[in-house]
Design an enzyme around this catalytic site. Structure first.
Site, PDB file in Angstrom:
ATOM      1  N   ASP A 202      10.058 -14.815  45.818  1.00 30.92           N
ATOM      2  CA  ASP A 202      11.120 -13.986  45.268  1.00 30.92           C
ATOM      3  C   ASP A 202      10.557 -13.258  44.055  1.00 30.92           C
ATOM      4  O   ASP A 202      10.349 -13.813  43.005  1.00 30.92           O
ATOM      5  CB  ASP A 202      12.375 -14.812  44.946  1.00 30.92           C
ATOM      6  CG  ASP A 202      12.246 -15.708  43.737  1.00 30.92           C
ATOM      7  OD1 ASP A 202      12.792 -15.330  42.698  1.00 30.92           O
ATOM      8  OD2 ASP A 202      11.610 -16.772  43.846  1.00 30.92           O
ATOM      9  N   ALA A 203      10.241 -11.979  44.267  1.00 33.43           N
ATOM     10  CA  ALA A 203       9.602 -11.157  43.239  1.00 33.43           C
ATOM     11  C   ALA A 203      10.688 -10.485  42.434  1.00 33.43           C
ATOM     12  O   ALA A 203      11.242  -9.478  42.847  1.00 33.43           O
ATOM     13  CB  ALA A 203       8.686 -10.124  43.888  1.00 33.43           C
ATOM     14  N   CYS A 204      11.027 -11.031  41.277  1.00 27.55           N
ATOM     15  CA  CYS A 204      12.253 -10.649  40.577  1.00 27.55           C
ATOM     16  C   CYS A 204      11.979 -10.085  39.196  1.00 27.55           C
ATOM     17  O   CYS A 204      10.869 -10.153  38.683  1.00 27.55           O
ATOM     18  CB  CYS A 204      13.169 -11.860  40.438  1.00 27.55           C
ATOM     19  SG  CYS A 204      13.377 -12.770  41.973  1.00 27.55           S
ATOM     20  N   THR A 205      13.046  -9.559  38.594  1.00 26.01           N
ATOM     21  CA  THR A 205      13.034  -9.173  37.192  1.00 26.01           C
ATOM     22  C   THR A 205      14.215  -9.856  36.519  1.00 26.01           C
ATOM     23  O   THR A 205      15.350  -9.698  36.961  1.00 26.01           O
ATOM     24  CB  THR A 205      13.150  -7.648  37.025  1.00 26.01           C
ATOM     25  OG1 THR A 205      12.062  -7.007  37.706  1.00 26.01           O
ATOM     26  CG2 THR A 205      13.128  -7.263  35.554  1.00 26.01           C
TER      27      THR A 205
END
Length: 448
Positions: A202-205
């Protein structure tokens, strides 16, 4: 063996329609190129990479193996594109396996909300939601493609590994997964593996900011798919949840149907938590293999399940910070935690045994916000991921005097903070019991 099984699961999640070969080809290509990139980062030479990918191809059904062999034939070209800093999805577009753009759609769409009754027996808690046709049909289509591509033997192997994994979960969680699997009509072991799978990419900000009045606001985008082609399916499976006991809210969370853990959650009047993957340098299959082995051998906590446990059992930001900083985990991760008072905002950079770093908001030294994507704050992010740069610029343009949820939503909407893999945005205030979730779609032109 786990390495091969793991790739099968993610590879076939690229399509909800087994007759749409183009989408399946795109999913296969994105995953294989991602693995090629990981092998190259390990220092493997072309012959070694080719042998690794060919080993994978031979396990596939004939139709999918044909796609895989075509990708192997393009290996010199793929390596050149990767050397020129192209992303896997861009590479697959250039070699003809993935479309360049998607049809335009609505952005900032409402997410359906459901109650999870914690007074029910664990095996009953998810059955009503998982039986809703629009969700169940999507999950069954994905599982059906997986079974078709992998074959009966591999499907059973994964289910058996999943059964072992499920037994390592806390007993209530194991029963929730068992009941959910019954409602969906799939093996318990398969659903257990799904509950590990979402943790690998999960590539999140995530952002926590403190206003001039000392108010703490929490915002996040959750990006998922890593070029694997099933982001659309996750958008359709996203649900907003109100976990209740005795008819009263204990905590809020947002997740995907089939996934009982939480990557985003809030304890009203207490704290909120968002989870971001701390990427390992090699391919996602190494990460999956490491995670499964950690669960089976080391008896460590699954991050998303620890988040649920913390939201249920802890009352304050300080209690949550201690729990999330010290509990052994199955993999490295970033945890962004927001509270209700001035100074109660932080990013915890976790290894498996403890915290490598805790970065707190501090109005006295102008650290009025902290921001995390998927890379250590003291390191430059890789060339292909500039979300941190654009998010920081947007925060500075907004300024501390401009902090508000509408302006934070604007930050989350700046491309590439908003990108093709973004499934939802969250705006959260534990103090005000505010938990807003919106579905996201990044219309063209949109970065990977």
């Amino acid at each position: 063996r786990i390495r091969i099984l793991g790739l099968f699961f993610f590879l076939v999640a690229g399509s909800t329609d087994s007759t749409t070969s183009g989408k399946l080809e795109c999913g296969v290509c994105s995953l294989v190129v991602n693995e090629i990139e990981g092998l190259a980062n390990e220092g493997k030479i072309m012959v070694q990479i080719e042998d690794n990918i060919k080993e994978f191809c031979q396990y596939l059904s004939p139709t999918v193996a044909e796609f895989c062999e075509k990708i192997v034939q393009e290996l010199p070209v793929i390596l050149k594109y990767l050397d020129d800093h192209a992303r896997p999805s861009t590479v697959c577009n250039k070699i003809g396996f993935c479309p360049n753009e998607w049809d335009p759609r609505d952005d900032l769409t409402p997410i359906d909300t459901y109650v999870v009754d914690l007074d029910l027996a664990p095996e009953e808690r998810w059955k009503k939601i998982y039986s809703i046709p629009k969700y169940k049909d999507t999950v069954l289509q994905l599982i059906g493609i997986f079974k078709e591509v992998a074959g009966e033997t591999v499907f059973e192997d994964i289910a058996n590994v999943g059964e072992l994994v499920a037994k390592k979960f806390p007993s209530e969680i194991m029963m929730e997964i068992k009941g959910g699997a019954q409602a969906l009509g799939i093996p318990t072991g398969i659903l257990a593996i799904i509950n590990l799978g979402y943790e690998i990419s999960d590539a999140c900000t995530s952002i926590v900011a403190e206003t001039n009045k000392g108010e703490i606001l929490h915002a996040r985008n959750l990006d998922f798919g890593a070029g694997m082609g099933f982001t659309d399916d996750l958008r359709n499976l996203t649900i907003n949840l109100d976990f209740q006991r005795n008819g009263k809210t204990v905590y809020h969370g947002v997740t995907y149907v089939g996934y009982v853990g939480l990557l985003t959650g809030m304890k009203p009047g207490g704290f909120s938590v968002t989870v971001n993957t701390r990427f390992l340098p090699n391919g996602i299959l190494d990460m999956l293999q490491t995670i499964i082995q950690a669960v089976l051998v080391q008896d460590s906590s699954v991050v998303s399940l620890l988040v649920r446990e913390t939201l249920e059992k802890k009352a304050t930001w300080n209690e949550a910070m201690y729990e999330l900083s010290t509990r052994p985990l199955i993999t490295d991760v970033y945890l962004t935690v927001a509270g209700i008072a001035s100074g109660e905002g932080a990013v915890i950079t976790r290894n498996r045994t403890g915290a490598d770093d805790i970065w707190k908001v501090n109005s006295s030294d102008d650290t009025w916000y902290v921001i995390e994507t998927n890379f250590d704050r003291w390191e430059e992010p890789p060339w292909y991921d500039n979300r941190r740069y654009y998010a920081n610029n947007a925060m500075h343009e907004m300024g501390r005097n401009g902090i508000s949820f509408p302006h934070l939503q604007d930050v989350l909407s700046v491309k590439p903070v908003l990108n093709r893999l973004t499934t939802y945005s969250s705006l959260i205030s534990p103090k005000d019991n505010y938990f807003e979730i919106k579905g996201r779609f990044c219309n063209a032109p949109c970065p990977d």
